[in-house]
Design an enzyme around this catalytic site. Sequence first.
Site, PDB file in Angstrom:
ATOM      1  N   ASP A  67      10.368   6.075 -12.247  1.00  0.00           N
ATOM      2  CA  ASP A  67       9.091   6.180 -12.140  1.00  0.00           C
ATOM      3  C   ASP A  67       9.126   7.801 -12.194  1.00  0.00           C
ATOM      4  OD1 ASP A  67       9.568   6.511  -9.227  1.00  0.00           O
ATOM      5  OD2 ASP A  67       8.161   4.883  -9.317  1.00  0.00           O
ATOM      6  N   ASN A 136       1.649  -1.822  -0.209  1.00  0.00           N
ATOM      7  CA  ASN A 136       1.058  -2.474  -0.834  1.00  0.00           C
ATOM      8  C   ASN A 136       2.322  -3.382  -1.749  1.00  0.00           C
ATOM      9  OD1 ASN A 136       2.357  -1.250  -2.770  1.00  0.00           O
ATOM     10  ND2 ASN A 136       0.613   0.147  -3.414  1.00  0.00           N
ATOM     11  N   HIS A 138       3.701  -2.987  -4.072  1.00  0.00           N
ATOM     12  CA  HIS A 138       4.077  -2.805  -5.999  1.00  0.00           C
ATOM     13  C   HIS A 138       5.912  -2.093  -5.826  1.00  0.00           C
ATOM     14  CE1 HIS A 138       4.182   2.050  -4.572  1.00  0.00           C
ATOM     15  NE2 HIS A 138       5.397   1.739  -3.720  1.00  0.00           N
ATOM     16  N   GLU A 143       1.039  -0.641  -9.111  1.00  0.00           N
ATOM     17  CA  GLU A 143       0.248  -0.879  -8.097  1.00  0.00           C
ATOM     18  C   GLU A 143      -0.835  -2.676  -8.460  1.00  0.00           C
ATOM     19  OE1 GLU A 143       0.923   0.296  -5.881  1.00  0.00           O
ATOM     20  OE2 GLU A 143      -0.451   3.086  -5.649  1.00  0.00           O
TER      21      GLU A 143
HETATM   22  P1  PGA Z   1       9.835   3.584  -0.010  1.00  0.00           P
HETATM   23  O1  PGA Z   1       9.518   3.586  -0.605  1.00  0.00           O
HETATM   24  O2  PGA Z   1      11.402   3.283   0.892  1.00  0.00           O
HETATM   25  O3  PGA Z   1      10.336   5.346   0.506  1.00  0.00           O
HETATM   26  O4  PGA Z   1       9.260   2.969   1.939  1.00  0.00           O
HETATM   27  C1  PGA Z   1       9.798   1.690  -1.402  1.00  0.00           C
HETATM   28  C2  PGA Z   1       8.649   2.484  -2.772  1.00  0.00           C
HETATM   29  O5  PGA Z   1       7.616   2.565  -2.795  1.00  0.00           O
HETATM   30  O6  PGA Z   1       9.150   1.179  -3.668  1.00  0.00           O
END
Ligand code: PGA
Length: 241
Positions: A67, A136, A138, A143
Site C-alpha cells: 500500500d 483493528n 486490517h 479496513e
Molecule cells: P505496525 O502496522 O506494524 O506498525 O503495527 C501493522 C499494520 O498496520 O498492518
Amino acid sequence: MTIRVFENDRLAAKAAATIFASEILKKPDCIIGLATGSTPVPTYQELIRLNQEGVLDFSKVRSFNLDEYVGLAPEHPCSYRRFMNEQLFDHINIDKANTHVPSGIGDDPEKNAAEYDAAIEAAGGVDLQLLGIGHNGHIGFNEPCDRFIAPTNIVTLTDSTINANTRFFEKREDVPRKAISMGIRTIMSARRILMIATGEGKAQAVRDMICGDIDPRHPASILQAHHNVQILLDKGAASLL
Ligand code: PGA
C-alpha cells in the site's frame, strides 16, 4: 494456518527472514510482497544482514508493496516508497526498477489501482506475501468493513489507523485520510502468505483472525481460507489464544 509463537519479536523476525531466505534460494527471481509499519523492520534488518553476509542475493528478486498513502509523492519523508528505500532497498542488492509500491499520486488513483493489479498479474503473481496486522484487524489498508473489497483500491482510513500511524508524522492532521491498498483478492492470490504480529496490543486482532468467523469486520480473518499461511507471533500477540 500454521501458527508459531516465539519468546520475543526478534526471534519471530529471524524466523520470518529464514522463510524469505528459503523462498529466494529456491527461486532467485521470485516475487515477494512486502509490508510497511514497525512490525517488519526487524525482519528487514535480518534480510539486510543475510544479504551483506553474502547468503542472500536479491539481484533477480522483484517486489510489490501492499500500500501507499494517497497524496504522498514517493520522495515524501512519510511515503511508503521512502520507508522501503530506507528500511530495506537501499541496503541490499535489489534492482530498484524491480521494486513496486503503488502510486498515491496522479489524477486518477483508481487507474493506478487497476494498473497495480495488472502489473502483479503480468509479473506472474506474488510467491510470498508478508503481512502485518492492524489493531483493528486490517491487512494492507483493508479496513473493517461490511464486505471484502477484492481488487487493489482506494480506501478511507479509519480513526484507529490514523491514530496508530500518527507516530510516523509530525501531527495527526498530517496523516493522509486515504490510501491505495492491495485488495483482499490481490493479497489472497499470493501463493504463500507470511503474517507477523508482535506485542500485546495486537492480541485481540490476532484472536479474531484465528479464532473468529471469516468476517469483513475482521479483515485478517479471510486468511483462514488461504491454503498456505504461516503466522509468526511473539508471546504478547499470542496472549489471548
Ligand atoms: P505496525 O502496522 O506494524 O506498525 O503495527 C501493522 C499494520 O498496520 O498492518
